[in-house]
Design a protein around this motif. Structure first.
Motif, short mmCIF file in Angstrom:
data_model
loop_
_atom_site.label_atom_id
_atom_site.label_comp_id
_atom_site.label_asym_id
_atom_site.label_seq_id
_atom_site.Cartn_x
_atom_site.Cartn_y
_atom_site.Cartn_z
N ILE A 1 -21.78 2.15 7.13
CA ILE A 1 -20.31 2.54 6.42
C ILE A 1 -19.11 2.30 6.81
O ILE A 1 -18.36 1.57 6.25
N ASP B 1 -14.11 4.10 5.52
CA ASP B 1 -12.95 3.68 5.89
C ASP B 1 -12.18 3.02 4.75
O ASP B 1 -12.23 2.39 3.86
N SER C 1 -9.51 1.24 4.65
CA SER C 1 -9.05 -0.08 4.68
C SER C 1 -10.15 -1.10 4.15
O SER C 1 -9.89 -2.25 3.80
N ILE C 2 -11.14 -0.60 3.82
CA ILE C 2 -12.23 -1.62 3.04
C ILE C 2 -11.84 -1.65 1.77
O ILE C 2 -11.90 -2.86 1.23
N GLY D 1 -11.92 -3.72 8.07
CA GLY D 1 -12.01 -3.36 6.61
C GLY D 1 -13.05 -4.32 5.93
O GLY D 1 -12.88 -4.62 4.97
N PHE E 1 0.85 -1.24 -0.06
CA PHE E 1 -0.10 -0.08 0.09
C PHE E 1 1.04 1.28 0.10
O PHE E 1 0.39 2.31 -0.25
N PHE F 1 -16.32 -5.56 4.36
CA PHE F 1 -17.41 -4.86 3.22
C PHE F 1 -18.65 -4.65 3.92
O PHE F 1 -19.36 -5.84 3.98
N PRO F 2 -18.96 -3.56 4.18
CA PRO F 2 -20.28 -3.50 4.87
C PRO F 2 -21.50 -3.76 3.89
O PRO F 2 -22.53 -3.93 4.59
N SER G 1 -8.67 -1.71 11.84
CA SER G 1 -10.13 -1.53 11.54
C SER G 1 -11.05 -2.75 10.82
O SER G 1 -12.21 -2.55 10.19
N GLN H 1 -16.55 -9.90 14.24
CA GLN H 1 -15.86 -9.01 12.95
C GLN H 1 -14.50 -9.42 12.78
O GLN H 1 -14.26 -9.66 11.76
N GLU I 1 -8.85 -1.13 0.88
CA GLU I 1 -7.48 -1.75 0.73
C GLU I 1 -7.59 -3.31 0.91
O GLU I 1 -6.88 -4.07 0.27
N PHE J 1 -6.58 -5.60 8.71
CA PHE J 1 -6.33 -4.31 9.31
C PHE J 1 -6.99 -3.98 10.68
O PHE J 1 -7.76 -4.84 11.20
N THR K 1 -17.07 -0.10 9.27
CA THR K 1 -17.42 -1.11 10.20
C THR K 1 -16.68 -1.45 11.33
O THR K 1 -16.28 -2.49 11.80
N ARG K 2 -15.97 -0.34 11.72
CA ARG K 2 -15.00 -0.26 12.93
C ARG K 2 -15.60 -0.87 14.17
O ARG K 2 -16.95 -0.66 14.50
#
Ligand SMILES: Nc1ncnc2c1ncn2[C@@H]1O[C@H](COP(=O)(O)OP(=O)(O)OP(=O)(O)O)[C@@H](O)[C@H]1O
Ligand SMILES: [Mg+2]
Lengths: 366, 738
Positions: free
Chosen positions: B735, B628, B630-631, A95, A62, A97-98, A93, A149, B633, A91, B737-738
């Motif tokens: 949006i 975010d 990182s989604i 990451g 990245f 996919f929501p 957080s 998660q 990435e 990651f 997901t933290r």
């Protein structure tokens, strides 16, 4: 799932970030070089802002190193984009996919690889089983707990059988108990698949308990690397010593070199200790680093340092005694306190240690 | 090292390509030159064979040369036996004689004359610039012998100057293509060899090319043309534009802008305050009604005002019996523009009011300030930046407005319509139109910049992240009642305008004969082609603009590349530019080689896309900032390349922004007029222009029908869009997901 474990090599990697407003550049990583052997789990340990994430992101692709090269196995991947590298990143957080269900999240990598749908179904199910989420396939990621998660993210990374797994503080959002469970889980899976892994953390317990090797960083520089016990027992600087565990530091003056030892003057005592990891000469100042569990309490006048007990903290399997000394407060850890003499608060004591359990270091704070 | 290797690859590829490119260019031009020369030779020898025997016929024969070789001039030299040399006898143009006199002793001329003496036609090895038929041209000069009947003697020599125009313009075209292909190749090779991620590189390159060709190029061409008169650099057009007669128009525009902006801001504030800050009940209805005019077609409100208050208006004549009314001019225009533009002020100000944390007001009331004091010292000052913003926005819009002044300006002259007249009127002066539009740009761009960089900086409103749910009533009941009444009167008036349009569609002859009829509805079959092409072009533009906007937003927010800021500014430029200027610039730039687009549907689509891109881009950027990174990435890390990330991750996540920019583009395309009026053609006509021409011909019934149709289509699309946006069950509120 059989793949040969590959090594990851960084050769003189430096990363500089341009600052927008004409200010000086930020050097996030300075001349990093290390090799992660195939199948090993290596942690990058260091205080916030020391460049751990940046290092990891360069391995993932990245960020492009300003200087230096990165190898995965034998191939130079420095200029390869992330999607062409055989790495998978978890990651901080997650990451996830929501807009996709848990199942679709995990299946994403396989769909890109054009695996046929029956096979995908089978493998996603296996992988959800592995992380203990077999019944959660239809859920939206936003409707899972933090730990769940995190496990989805792990399953999503592992399903594409990467050669290198990169984890950026994956457990920082979890409570203590879950963190311990997941730590064991990650280690187990990593070992059983013998994936090469780089794990970023600022939690020293995590680093010690998890890794084959630890790399300690500060201000973008690698300060020391080695097995966890090596880092703990033989730190090469006050910074590393203090960062990986509790330590007391006593100032000494170097008097005379004898073979591979130094005779140091400490508090009117002469001590013979092993050579420091850095070059020092006669007359220099130095510090002796001692871990709390290497220190002993004795009757007044019998040890090296005099002091009084300020406070005792009883921890069950051990007792922590805080001793007021001319060198500041020193923590002494007394294991199995029931079998030993315990000094009461306010009593005058003396601290001693055996010279092979201390380490002579350069007196600089870092 | 890696980089060095890439550099060598790049240079090698570039050298090979450029060599090939130059070689091809040379081969093509030289073979074409040969062909042209050969053709000229053939024609000249044919011409020479027709030489008359009698010397007195020669002058008229010389004049025929231009019918065989267009634009050519000729000079006849007869052989003078006394001096043993050729002397000028007659010519078709004095300048060619002059040339001969000047050049006869030069090396090149002598050599050619000698060949002619030996009965051979020859082209002189250099070119000369001559003034032929009043134009300076570069010419190739041929020297041909006139052979006597015996076949071995020259009785005279013919010198022919052939203008190079045709062949050279062809040569220049080849040259342009060679250059363009070289540039294209170099750019592509550059991206391929140096970009770590060529796909991103190509996407960026494509954006730069689009923006370069369709934003920068037309504007530069328009600017260039504004400094040209008859092909020469001059300030004439600017001098004309700054002459009193057009300064009056600028003054008119400014007066209109100021009065519209002021009126709109006041009304906008009133309604926004009522909706956001009082316990008024019908908030939803009022908001909806107050935003209606934003999406209504151009001309519709003017049309309705004319129907009600015009010379034959229902209210002005039938009810009040006033005779001629003064609805045409500043007053009427301000009224119509205010109604069509106060929604902008309403939306801006209510956005600001909504964000004011009402705890500040509570605090003030707690300190025993009265409601009026609280409003005066707290609420209003906090809203001032929003009010200024709204004023500037309306001002800009009013100046750029083109449709309403076209129908209602009366004696008031404004720049946007003057520019249009300049282009379409007798003078047909594109450059002049461009100059007037540039003049319009001055106040609009300054307003835009002030709004962007000054007013928005002064904003005190902070988004606290937790919208306050409680609200403090700031008005006493009587005040609220008055406000409500005023708001309903305004909204009732707007509603009446729309109803008038619908009524107009069913009335035989408005103003004279109010009997019910369905005859007007024949406008639909009559305008069927326009309806279809308007709808088609809008339907094509919407997804194109939406996708380009979202992709550009992704590149700008997530990727690093050189020239990013510049690209963003160029993409945002059309937002601040009046449509009239864009339309004129497009006509100037795309009505000539190498891009002849005027007359096609493509240029209309391009125009929609370019003009609506800024809003979509801003939507996309805002949406992406909330996601975010990182989604994306993660997706890339799992093996997705840039287009796949865009398609499977970014687009679904920014779906609301994507849909709303599509809808926005669609509505704007359906209701476009200012730029489009220059770009439409018989094949690609626009409904709004149809409405304009019906209105201008006083066929209000037909115009009303088309307005109704347009409004119906636009409302239909809005309803559809609401259905689509509702159904994002997974993304709602998750949006991050933290
Ligand atoms: N994109 C960027 N632009 C500019 N500076 C950056 C950027 N990313 C990181 N940095 C800087 O580089 C340094 C190292 O950052 P990095 O994220 O690697 O730290 P870290 O060790 O992961 O810290 P933490 O434990 O807090 O996550 C920091 O000083 C940071 O401010
Ligand atoms: Mg980090």
């Amino acid at each position: 799932m059989d793949k040969k474990s590959v090594s990851v090599t960084l050769e003189n990697v430096t990363k500089r970030f341009k600052d927008v407003k004409g200010k000086s550049d930020v050097i996030a990583v300075k001349d990093a070089r290390f090799i992660v052997e195939g199948g090993d789990l290596v942690t990058l340990l260091g205080p916030s802002g020391c460049g751990k994430t940046t290092t990891l992101r360069m391995v993932a692709g990245f960020e492009l190193p300003t200087e230096g090269k990165i190898f995965i196995g034998d191939s130079d991947v420095t200029f390869l984009p992330p999607n062409k590298r055989d790495t998978a990143t978890m990651f901080q957080s997650y990451g996830l996919f929501p807009h996709m269900s848990v199942f679709d999240n995990v299946a994403y990598g396989l769909k890109l690889r054009k695996v046929d749908s029956d096979e995908i179904k089978k493998r996603v199910q296996e992988s959800l089983d592995l992380v203990g989420l077999s019944t959660y396939g239809d859920r939206a990621p936003g409707k899972l707990s933090g730990g769940q998660q995190q496990r989805v993210a792990l399953a999503r990374s592992l399903i594409v059988t990467p050669s290198v797994l990169l984890l950026d503080e994956p457990l920082s959002n979890l409570d203590a108990l879950l963190r311990e469970q997941m730590r064991v889980e990650i280690r187990r899976i990593q070992k059983s698949l013998s994936i090469t892994a780089i794990y970023v953390t600022h939690d020293r317990v995590e680093a010690m308990s998890l890794s084959d090797r630890v790399i300690v960083m500060k201000d973008g520089e690698i300060r020391q690397m080695g097995a966890p016990d090596e880092i703990y027992e033989k730190p090469n600087s006050r910074f590393v010593a203090g960062f990986v565990g509790k330590a007391a530091f006593f100032p000494v003056t170097l008097k005379e070199k004898r073979d591979d030892k130094w005779i140091c003057l400490f508090n009117k005592h002469e001590l013979v200790v092993s050579r420091p990891p850095v070059e020092m000469k006669e007359g220099d100042k130095g510090v002796l680093m001692a871990r709390p569990e290497s220190l002993r309490l004795e009757e007044k006048g019998k040890g090296y340092i005099e002091g009084t007990v300020r406070m005792n903290v009883y921890l069950g399997n051990s007792l922590e005694s805080f001793i007021q000394t001319p060198f500041g407060e020193v923590l002494v850890q007394i294991d199995d306190p029931h079998s030993k003499k315990v000094f009461a608060e306010g009593e005058a004591v003396s601290i001693s240690f055996s010279v092979d359990r201390v380490r002579l270091l350069h007196p600089d704070e870092n | 090292m890696f980089r060095k290797k890439q550099l060598i690859h790049f240079i090698l590829a570039a050298v090979i390509f450029i060599t090939a490119d130059i070689w091809i260019y040379h081969t093509l031009t030289s073979s074409f030159d040969k062909y042209v020369q050969q053709r000229d030779f053939n024609e000249i020898s044919l011409f020479v064979q027709t030489a008359p025997q009698k010397e007195e016929n020669i002058p008229s024969w010389l004049n025929e040369v231009s019918s065989i070789i267009p634009g050519a001039a000729s000079l006849y030299l007869s052989y003078d036996f006394d001096s043993g040399s050729f002397v000028p006898f007659a010519s078709s143009d004095d300048n060619i004689t002059l040339l001969y006199e000047q050049q006869r002793d030069s090396e090149e001329f002598k050599k050619a004359m000698e060949s002619a003496y030996y009965l051979e036609t020859e082209q002189i090895s250099r070119q000369y610039t001559l003034t032929l038929n009043g134009q300076k041209v570069r010419t190739g000069v041929f020297v041909a012998p006139i052979i006597a009947e015996n076949g071995y003697e020259a009785t005279g020599t013919l010198i022919i100057a052939v203008p190079e125009s045709t062949s050279s313009s062809y040569g220049r075209l080849i040259g342009t293509f060679a250059l363009l292909s070289a540039i294209a190749f170099m750019l592509i090779a550059w991206v391929v060899s140096f970009s770590r991620d060529p796909v991103t590189g190509f996407m960026v390159l494509a954006l730069f090319i689009i923006v370069g060709i369709f934003v920068a190029f037309p504007l530069i061409e328009a600017l260039r043309l504004s400094f040209m008169t008859d092909g020469e650099f001059s300030f004439d057009k600017w001098a004309l534009a700054l002459s009193p007669s057009y300064i009056v128009a600028l003054w008119g525009s400014l007066r209109l802008g100021v009065s519209t902006a002021t009126a709109s801001t006041i009304i906008g504030f009133l309604i926004a305050f009522l909706v956001e800050r009082t316990s008024f009940k019908q908030k939803r209805t009022v908001s909806t009604l107050a935003t209606m005019p934003v999406i209504s077609p151009p001309f519709s409100l003017s049309l309705s005002i004319i129907l009600l208050f015009g010379n034959n208006g229902l209210i002005s004549k039938q009810l009040l019996n006033m005779g001629n009314t003064s609805i045409y001019g500043l007053g009427g225009l301000t009224l119509v523009q205010t109604i069509s533009m106060f929604p902008i002020a309403f939306l801006t100000i209510s956005g600001v009011l909504r964000q004011i944390d009402s705890t500040v007001e509570d605090a003030s009331l707690d300190l025993n300030a009265s409601r009026w004091q609280t409003f005066k010292s707290i609420t209003f000052p906090l809203t001032v930046p929003g009010i200024l913003s709204a004023w500037m926005l309306v001002f800009t819009n009013s100046l750029a407005d083109f449709a309403n002044p076209l129908l209602l300006s009366g004696n008031l002259r404004v720049l946007s319509t003057e520019a249009y007249m300049m282009v379409t009127g007798r003078m047909n002066d594109l450059g002049g139109g461009a100059v007037l539009s540039f003049l319009l740009l001055l106040p609009t761009v300054s307003a835009f910049l002030v709004q962007r960089f000054w007013v928005s900086k002064k904003s005190f409103v902070t988004v606290t992240g937790k919208p306050s749910t409680t609200l403090t009533e700031l008005t006493t009941a009587p005040v609220r009642r008055i406000l409500t009444a005023v708001a309903w009167i305004i909204l009732g008036f707007i509603l009446m305008l729309y109803l008038t349009i619908i009524a107009g569609a069913f009335v035989k002859n408005w103003g004279i004969d109010y009997t019910f009829t369905l005859a007007n509805w024949k406008a639909i079959p009559d305008s069927w082609d326009s309806i279809v092409s308007t709808l088609l072009l809008a339907l094509i533009s919407a997804p194109v603009a939406g996708i380009i906007a979202m992709a550009a937003a992704m590149l700008i927010v997530r990727k690093k590349f050189p020239g990013k800021k510049f690209l963003e500014v160029l993409m945002m430029t059309p937002y601040a530019i009046p449509g009239t200027l864009i339309g004129i610039a497009y006509v100037i730039a795309f009505n000539k080689q190498p891009l002849i687009l005027v007359g096609t549907g493509a240029i209309i689509v391009i125009n929609y896309v370019i003009r609506e891109l800024p809003v979509g881009l801003e939507n996309g950027i805002t949406a992406l900032h909330q996601i975010d990174p990182s989604i994306e990435e993660s997706a890339q890390d799992l093996g997705a390349d840039v287009p796949t990330v865009f398609k499977t991750i970014v687009l679904p996540l920014v779906r609301p922004a994507f849909l709303s920019s599509m809808t926005y583009t669609f509505v704007r395309a359906m209701t476009a007029v200012s730029a489009i009026i220059f770009l439409i053609s018989a094949r690609w006509y626009h409904l709004t222009i149809k409405i304009l021409s019906y209105s201008e011909n006083l066929r209000f019934g037909l115009a009303s029908v088309l307005c109704t149709v347009l409004i119906a289509i636009v409302l239909g699309v809005f309803a559809l869009m609401n259905l689509l946006v509702k159904d994002d069950k997974l993304t709602r509120k998750t949006i991050s997901t933290r």
